[in-house]
Scaffold this active site. Structure first.
Site, PDB file in Angstrom:
ATOM      1  N   ASP A 159       4.732  -1.583   7.609  1.00  0.00           N
ATOM      2  CA  ASP A 159       5.152  -2.894   7.103  1.00  0.00           C
ATOM      3  C   ASP A 159       6.420  -3.354   7.844  1.00  0.00           C
ATOM      4  OD1 ASP A 159       3.204  -2.695   4.793  1.00  0.00           O
ATOM      5  OD2 ASP A 159       4.458  -0.950   4.451  1.00  0.00           O
ATOM      6  N   HIS A 187       4.361   0.226  -0.708  1.00  0.00           N
ATOM      7  CA  HIS A 187       3.431  -0.170   0.361  1.00  0.00           C
ATOM      8  C   HIS A 187       2.218  -0.807  -0.320  1.00  0.00           C
ATOM      9  CE1 HIS A 187       1.019  -0.271   3.928  1.00  0.00           C
ATOM     10  NE2 HIS A 187       0.117   0.528   3.410  1.00  0.00           N
TER      11      HIS A 187
END
Ligand code: NAD
Ligand code: LMR
Length: 327
Positions: A159, A187
């Protein structure tokens, strides 16, 4: 030459495994002067496929690859492991959230946590990639009472890298011009990519972009990037996930750059008002094989609400899996 270290990788015959092992063996993760012994774990039906991967690893004649152990026994895979990358788990399909995998995948991580507890080096560095990564890391940690809880981390580096790439594109700069990116929390689609502390070529990122792009495009694009890749590729990200796993472990083992930090999912210690008991994405610096949360960042109301929302989701995931923790 240094003595070899043992690197365990689970799900070694899977998509990510195939993109990961060759780079570890080439020295991308721990350095070009660090020989490795790969310990590869798979489920029994995948052992034949794993045999093929081992043949290919051998066929590369990597100078740094000292030995390979391939097994379906976690106790063998984690024996004396210095590093453990827990990748083996089911990926999600289109239309699923990552936490929908908890039921299928959660039960993998209790026994693996126990095997790490019983067999790994006492300072083993564990990275959980299998989804939902943060809560799977918590399950493993909660089954390893003899290891330091800080040994267990989850991957939000993909990410982090995605956020760097989106911002580089928007500002017309290269990702190497971007410093101090942060992914707070899970996440998952509640993760909060925070630009308030980021610099682009030394300038504050929030002064280079407008709030409408930040809220309406940047944040959702980073949050939904995994789903976009599944839609485009028909399978979840693999090479970029492997690359982020390499980055996470390299930063942890070899240190972060002066004047920069990285994002890691780590046990919350109450920093930034995040209640302990979950594995939360934080900005960290790493030195001498240890990570430390970056302290003292100013958090505005916009950020506070998003940081709390992703913490709330993690605490809900925790409540759903507490039955898998060692008594
Ligand atoms: P894959 O299906 O291609 O491979 C998974 C492998 O794990 C398979 O070979 C399977 O046999 C093996 N496996 C299953 N259970 C196991 C166990 N108990 N022990 C050892 N091996 C086991 O999947 P993939 O694309 O490699 O993805 C793996 C996981 O990583 C998925 O859960 C996926 O959602 C996740 N993922 C996470 C991130 C992240 O950023 N955290 C990014 C991408 C993918
Ligand atoms: C990703 O972010 O690409 C992975 O977590 C795979 C997924 O399910 O999105």
């Amino acid at each position: 030459m240094k003595a070899p270290v043992r690197v365990a990788v689970t799900g070694a015959a899977g998509q990510i495994g195939y993109a990961l092992l060759f780079r570890i063996a080439a020295g991308d993760m721990l350095g070009k002067d660090q020989p490795v012994i790969l310990h590869l774990l798979e489920i029994t039906p995948a052992l034949d496929a794993l045999k093929g991967v081992v043949m290919e690893l051998n066929d590369c004649a990597f100078p740094l690859l000292a030995d390979i152990v391939a097994t379906d026994d976690a106790n063998v895979a984690f024996k004396d492991a210095d590093y453990a990358l827990l990748v083996g788990a089911r990926p999600r399909g289109a239309g699923m959230e990552r936490k929908d995998l908890l039921e299928a995948n959660g039960k993998i991580f209790g026994p693996q946590g126990k095997a790490l507890n019983d067999h790994a080096k006492r300072d083993v560095k564990v990275l959980v990639v299998g989804n939902p990564a943060n809560t799977n890391a918590l399950i493993a940690q909660q089954n390893a009472p003899d290891l330091d809880p800080k040994c267990f981390t989850a991957m939000v580096r993909l990410d982090h890298n995605r956020a760097m790439s989106q911002l580089a594109e928007k500002t017309g700069k290269h990702n190497t011009d971007i410093k101090k990116m942060i992914i707070w929390g899970n996440h998952s689609s509640t993760q909060y990519p925070d630009l308030h502390h980021v610099t682009v070529d030394g300038k504050n990122a929030m002064e280079l972009v407008d709030q409408a792009w930040y809220e309406g495009e940047f944040i959702p694009t980073v949050q939904q990037r995994g789903a976009a890749i599944i839609k485009a590729r028909g399978a979840s990200s693999a090479a970029s996930a492997a690359s982020a796993a390499i980055d996470h472990m390299r930063s942890w083992a070899l240190g972060t750059d002066e004047g920069d930090w990285v994002s890691m999912g780590i046990p919350s210690d109450g920093s930034y008002g995040i209640e302990p008991g979950v594995i939360y994405g934080y900005p960290v610096t790493c030195k001498d094989g240890k990570y430390e949360i970056v302290q003292g960042l100013e958090i505005n109301d916009f950020s506070r609400a998003r940081m709390d929302a992703t913490a709330k989701e993690l605490h809900e995931e925790r409540s759903a899996v507490e039955g898998l923790f060692a008594k």
